[in-house]
Design a protein around this motif. Structure first.
Motif, PDB file in Angstrom:
ATOM      1  N   GLY A 191       0.822  -1.202   0.000  1.00 32.86           N
ATOM      2  CA  GLY A 191       0.000   0.000   0.000  1.00 32.86           C
ATOM      3  C   GLY A 191       0.855   1.251   0.000  1.00 32.86           C
ATOM      4  N   VAL A 192       0.267   2.345   0.378  1.00 27.92           N
ATOM      5  CA  VAL A 192       0.983   3.614   0.468  1.00 27.92           C
ATOM      6  C   VAL A 192       0.804   4.145   1.885  1.00 27.92           C
ATOM      7  CG1 VAL A 192       1.179   5.982  -0.400  1.00 27.92           C
ATOM      8  CG2 VAL A 192       0.560   4.107  -1.956  1.00 27.92           C
ATOM      9  N   PRO A 193       1.892   4.265   2.650  1.00 29.70           N
ATOM     10  CA  PRO A 193       1.757   4.716   4.039  1.00 29.70           C
ATOM     11  C   PRO A 193       1.441   6.211   4.134  1.00 29.70           C
ATOM     12  CG  PRO A 193       4.058   4.493   3.466  1.00 29.70           C
ATOM     13  CD  PRO A 193       3.284   3.975   2.285  1.00 29.70           C
ATOM     14  N   ALA A 194       0.750   6.541   5.210  1.00 30.58           N
ATOM     15  CA  ALA A 194       0.464   7.953   5.495  1.00 30.58           C
ATOM     16  C   ALA A 194      -0.001   8.050   6.945  1.00 30.58           C
ATOM     17  CB  ALA A 194      -0.611   8.498   4.552  1.00 30.58           C
ATOM     18  N   HIS A 195       0.138   9.228   7.518  1.00 37.30           N
ATOM     19  CA  HIS A 195      -0.337   9.441   8.884  1.00 37.30           C
ATOM     20  C   HIS A 195      -1.865   9.382   8.874  1.00 37.30           C
ATOM     21  CE1 HIS A 195      -1.173  11.306  12.745  1.00 37.30           C
ATOM     22  NE2 HIS A 195       0.127  11.183  13.059  1.00 37.30           N
ATOM     23  N   SER A 196      -2.425   8.549   9.750  1.00 32.56           N
ATOM     24  CA  SER A 196      -3.871   8.330   9.702  1.00 32.56           C
ATOM     25  C   SER A 196      -4.674   9.501  10.246  1.00 32.56           C
ATOM     26  CB  SER A 196      -4.235   7.077  10.495  1.00 32.56           C
ATOM     27  OG  SER A 196      -3.931   7.239  11.880  1.00 32.56           O
ATOM     28  N   GLY A 197      -3.993  10.454  10.877  1.00 29.91           N
ATOM     29  CA  GLY A 197      -4.706  11.614  11.390  1.00 29.91           C
ATOM     30  C   GLY A 197      -4.605  12.819  10.486  1.00 29.91           C
TER      31      GLY A 197
END
Length: 389
Positions: A191-197
């Protein structure tokens, strides 16, 4: 046969207790090799030769036959490994309560290891040289797919006419005449990581993608055809507040006919060819591990012989179809007449309350010895008739 076996009952239970109280999980090489050493000594005491096939990571495999054996036509396959981790035997040692024995691997399949040995002892004691018509394979990794021992089983299977597989009988004493085939696959999603907030919209969740795939894969299951698909293991992500950059799934597939695997694999490839979540990448890998064990003309004759012997002993032997796999799948796919479930009866395999019906131990040992004797006599009679032509 049964009278001779009954006289050995105390010795059989003593050996069974010794084996059950030795850990031999598939990944515990030392324990499996200790089991092999105990059995090797027993076989050598009655004149058999034990050939050790070393394994680096798994327990050593054993091939056992009498030195006077010339081109034996019967092979017996039994496994020394269990599903239980190291330390289980100390926590749950062998015990007898009434007509039942308990302990890790007691019926799957340490009772069968005892049964095979004492069937050979019985034939030797009766001076029935059918023991010269047998080659025994004791393998160390059946519970994890027999990946290391399969080539050995197939090598020994060459030129064999009959394969007797020593998985436990059913609770009702039934033998196994058909089994499903099994395949294992692994799906990896990037997937593609990112900050969930703060940047949730920038991420592409590998876990979400694999969830979509799980639902679609499960829909391949077709009970009428005997096809099942199960995503049994899932893992993924790096932290709760990160859009999951990775995820993996392990998939178990069962089939009843060999040709079904092509149909299932095609559907799996189609499902994994396009992502539901744009921006994720999917990889699918795996293959058929064990082909189905199916009935053939030769196996039907073998089944009938076992049932006839059972009737003579006053034991009704029914047939059963099992969804689980065994090493009988390998011998069956080679065209060898195969019958499975010839071990003693019991139940709850792989559980803490696994048990052996003690009364079945001498019965199944005598059944095995008599089956070997009859098969040997039949083979020699056939050979004689062919020479007279």
């Amino acid at each position: 046969m049964i009278d001779v076996v009954n006289e050995k009952m105390e010795d059989m239970l003593n050996l069974l207790e010794k084996l059950v109280n030795m850990d031999s999980g598939s990944y515990f090489k030392q324990g499996i090799d200790e089991i092999g050493a105990v059995l090797s000594k027993e076989y050598e005491s009655i004149g058999f030769e034990v050939h050790v096939h070393p394994q680096e990571e798994r327990g050593n495999n054993l091939v056992i036959r009498h030195p006077d054996a010339i081109d034996p036509k019967v092979m017996i396959v039994a496994h020394m490994d269990t599903v239980f981790p190291r330390g289980t035997a100390e926590k749950r040692p062998f015990k007898i309560e009434g007509n039942y024995a308990y302990g890790p691997g007691v019926v799957d399949m340490k009772a069968s290891l005892v049964s095979v040995l004492f069937a050979m002892k019985t034939l030797v004691e009766k001076q029935d040289d059918a023991y010269k018509n047998v080659e025994i394979v004791l393998n160390s990794d059946e519970e994890i797919g027999s990946r290391h021992s399969r080539p050995l089983i197939e090598q020994i299977g060459k030129e064999k006419e009959y394969a007797l597989i020593m998985e436990a009988a059913g609770k009702d004493g039934s033998i196994v005449t058909q089994r499903k085939g099994g395949a294992r696959y692994k799906i990896k999603v990037e997937g593609v990581p990112a900050h969930s907030g703060s940047e949730h919209e920038k991420g592409r969740s590998a876990i979400e993608e694999i969830a979509y795939k799980t639902i679609k894969l499960h829909k391949i299951t077709d009970y009428k055809k005997g096809i099942t698909v199960n995503v049994g293991l899932l893992k993924g992500g790096t932290s709760a507040n990160t859009i999951a950059p990775i995820a993996e799934a392990e998939v178990d597939v069962r089939i009843t006919k060999l040709e079904q695997i092509k149909e299932v694999e095609q559907k799996m490839k189609e499902i994994c060819s396009e992502p539901n979540i744009k921006g994720t990448k999917i990889k699918l890998a795996g293959q058929l591990n064990r082909p189905p064990m199916v009935k053939t003309k030769k196996s039907i004759e073998l089944i009938g012989l076992v049932q006839d012997i059972g009737n003579e002993m006053g034991i009704e032997i029914k047939e059963s179809f099992r969804g689980g796999c065994s090493d009988g799948s390998f011998t069956s796919s080679m065209g060898i007449a195969t019958v499975d479930g010839l071990g003693p009866k019991g139940g709850n395999g792989h559980r803490d309350d696994e048990y052996l019906d003690i009364s079945s131990l001498p019965e199944r040992t005598a059944l095995l010895a008599e089956t070997i004797s009859r098969l040997t006599h039949m083979h020699r009679t056939t050979q004689f008739k062919e020479k007279q032509k």
